[in-house]
Write an enzyme that holds these catalytic residues in place. Sequence first.
Site, PDB file in Angstrom:
ATOM      1  CB  SER A  64      44.449  42.476  34.802  1.00  0.00           C
ATOM      2  OG  SER A  64      44.225  41.118  34.521  1.00  0.00           O
ATOM      3  CG  ASP A  97      50.973  38.358  36.944  1.00  0.00           C
ATOM      4  OD1 ASP A  97      50.145  37.463  37.192  1.00  0.00           O
ATOM      5  OD2 ASP A  97      50.663  39.435  36.406  1.00  0.00           O
ATOM      6  CG  HIS A 115      47.509  39.561  38.144  1.00  0.00           C
ATOM      7  ND1 HIS A 115      47.956  39.776  36.860  1.00  0.00           N
ATOM      8  CD2 HIS A 115      46.181  39.884  38.140  1.00  0.00           C
ATOM      9  CE1 HIS A 115      46.954  40.217  36.112  1.00  0.00           C
ATOM     10  NE2 HIS A 115      45.870  40.289  36.861  1.00  0.00           N
TER      11      HIS A 115
END
Length: 753
Positions: free
Chosen positions: A597, A685, A717
Amino acid sequence: MSSGTESGTEAASWPAACYRELSCFPAVTRAALGATAGGQTFLLYTECSRPDLSRRRLLRFSRHYSLQRTGSGGLAVSQAALSAEIRNQLLSQDSPTGQHRAVLSRCPRLGHELLEVWDSSGRSHSVDLTALGKHGEIYTEEPFACLAWSHSETWLLYVAEKSRPKPQPPCPWDVPGAARPAEEDKDEQDERFVYHEDWGEALSTRSMPVLCALDLEGSSLSVLEGVPEHLCPGQVRIGCREIPCGGQPGAVELSSAVIQALWSPDDHGVVFVGWWHEPFRLGLSACSNRRSGIFYLDLASGHCELLSSEYCAACSPRLSPDGQRLIYLEGDLGGPHRQCLRLCMINWQTRQAVTVLDVVHEPTEAFAGLYGEALPPWCWAADSRRVVLGTAQRSRKDLLLVDTETAVVTNLTAGSPEGCWELLTFQWDLLVATCSAPHHPPSLVVAVLPPAGRELPIHWVPVEDSPAVPGVTWKTLQVQPPQSRQSPTSHGTLAFEALLLSPPDSMVLHPLIVCPHGGPHAVFDARWRPSMAALCRLGFAVLLVNYRGSLGFGQASIHSLLSCVGEQDVADTQLAVEQALSSEPLDPHRLALLAGSHGAFIALHLLAHEPERYQACALRSPVSNLPALLGTSDIPDWRYTSLGLPYSFERVPCTEDMITMLLHSPIARAAQVQTPVLLCVGARDRRVSPTQALELYRLLRARGVPTRLLWYPDDGHALTGVEAEANVFENYARWFLQHLGQPQQDGTGQHRS
C-alpha cells in the site's frame, strides 16, 4: 550425497516449510470470564485461530480454564477442558450470568444463518433467521459485528443487512403474446438495478444495516425502527453488567450503516454511535476520522439527543459498572485517517461531558497519546473509576491504566520484554491479555488489578505460554532526522524509530530487507509476525521503519507528513537504512524492499531515487499513480489531504490538483527503476485498485525490468486469506533468495548445504 535436482527442490521448499512451522502458533481472538458462587473461582473461555495450510482455511478452536484467587492476591490457573474445534460459527456471546451462550452459525448445506442458545441442559432455542426473511445477511465483521444479550437474558440483538426486494422472474413482455405490466409493476422491478452504496474496503457487501431484536420468550423477531435518517447506526454492544432488567426494547430503523450501542442505565433508552452518511459514504476500514457522534435515543418519546460534540468523530461508548459514567473516544474530522484521539467522559445524570485525556502533540516518556480505533469491550475496573486500554506507545503497544477522576495514566506493561500487549477482557478486576514480541509468539496471561494507587508492580500469571523462537533477535533503533533533511512544513526534528529483526549470528553480514509500513498513519509495533520471523530464519535481517507520520509518536509527527508524502517518508526510510547499515552487521550490497500500500509507494520512490542501491523488491497492493485513484479508491479524500490540498464532497479535481498528484506519484519516475520487482495484488481491492499494479507491471516489463505479477482473485487490499498470505510469503522469500543470493540457514543460524 543428494543430486542437484534434490538440492534445488529442498531449497525451493525451505521457505514454505519455514512459514508453515512459524504460522502454527495460535492467536487468541476472544476471551470471556464467568464467576462461580463465592466470587473466588472464575471460568475463562477463549477462542483461538491459526492457519490450516493443508486445508487452505482458518482453524478455529476453543479452550477452557479455571482461575482460582489465592490468599496472596494472586491467581492459580488450571485447564478445565481439552481444546475443541469451532465449526461454522460466525459469532458467539455469553449471557450476563454465564448460564447461556448465544451462537450464530451458518448451515453449510443450505447456507442459512441460525441463531441458537445453549445452556447446561443443551440447546434451548434454535431459530432459522434466513427462513424468516425479515432481513439480509447478518454482519459479522467490525465495526458492525454484534451479538448482545439483554440483562434479563430474554432478548438478543444483532445487526443485519436491510431486506431488499427479491429478483423478479424474466419480464413477461419477453414472452410472445404476454401483456405488458402496469407502470407501478415496472417501477418496482426497476428497483433491482438501483445502485446501493457500501462502506468500502473489507465492507463491500455492507450497505444498509438494520438493528434486529430476537425475543426468546415470545419467539418473535423484530427489525427495530427510529433513528434520524441522516445517521448510520450499525454495531450494537450491550454491556452485560450495565444493562438493567426491562421489557421489550424500543424500535429503531437503522437506515444505512454502523452502530455501537448499549442500553441506558434505566433501560429507558439506547446509547449508540451514529455515522453521518450524506452525501455519500467514504470507506470506514482503518478510517477513524469520519463524522460520528454519541447519541441517546429515548424509547418512549422517540427523542434522539446528541451527547458528544457535533462536529467530531466519536466511537466506542463504554458504560461504567455503576451506570454513572460513559467514556468514549473522540477525534477530529478530516485530515489524517488515523490520528491521536481524546478520551472523553459523560456524567450520565447531568449529561456533562469532559475530556479526560486530550490529544498529545509531542509525546513524553510517560505517555505518548491514544491511537486505538476502539476501546476494549470490557475496560472498566470494578470501582467505576479506573479504565484499562491498549494503545501504541512509539514502537510498542502497552496497556495503560487511566484514572478518570485525576487523569493520571499508569503504564502497566512499560519495560516488559514483550513489545505488544492486547487486552481481551477485564471483569471483576481480572485482566485477561496476550503479549508477544518479534521473537515470541503470543502468550495468554491473567492478572488481578491491585487497588487504586498501588497498581505497580502488577503480577502476570501465564495461562498458555508460547516458547521463544530460536533464530530471531530484535532491537529498537532510535532515528533523529538532521535539520538539513527537514521539509519546509516539518515540525522541528521529530525523532522516529525502526525495529531491527535479525538472525543471531553477529559474525555474518546479513542481507537486509527494508519494510516501510502502509497507512501511512499506522505503526509497526513490536509484536509477533510469523512472516518476519521466517525471513530471519532464512538468513535475512528485517528493518521495520516507523517513519514520521506513524501512530504512537504524537499528533505533531502525524501532521508533519501531510503535504510531504513521497518526500519526508522516503527520506526517513532511507535514513533508517543508513543508520542500520552503519551500526549493525548488515551487508550494504544486498538490500531489498518489502512493503504494501503506502509502504509500496515509498519503496517505489526509493527504487527511482537510487536505482542501483536495492537488488530486489516485493510489493503488495502498491500505490503508484495518485490521480488515477481519485475515481477508484473508497477513500478519495486521502488523495487531497496527503498533499495538503483541501477536500470536500463536491470538489471536482482541477488541472493543478492532477499535476500535483502526478508529480508525487512513483509512476512519474518509473523510467528510473532497474530493480527486479514482484507485485502481489488482490482482485477485490477497494482501497487501491489492482489496476495500479497492472499499469506498473506493463511499464516495467516494456522497459526490460524483471517483473512478476501475482493476482489473487478472491482477496482484497490486505491479502490476508489463508492461502494468499502463505503464497505471497513463499513467492517473495524465493524472490529475495533468487536476487540477493543469500545462503539459506536453519533456525540456529547455520548455513544449510
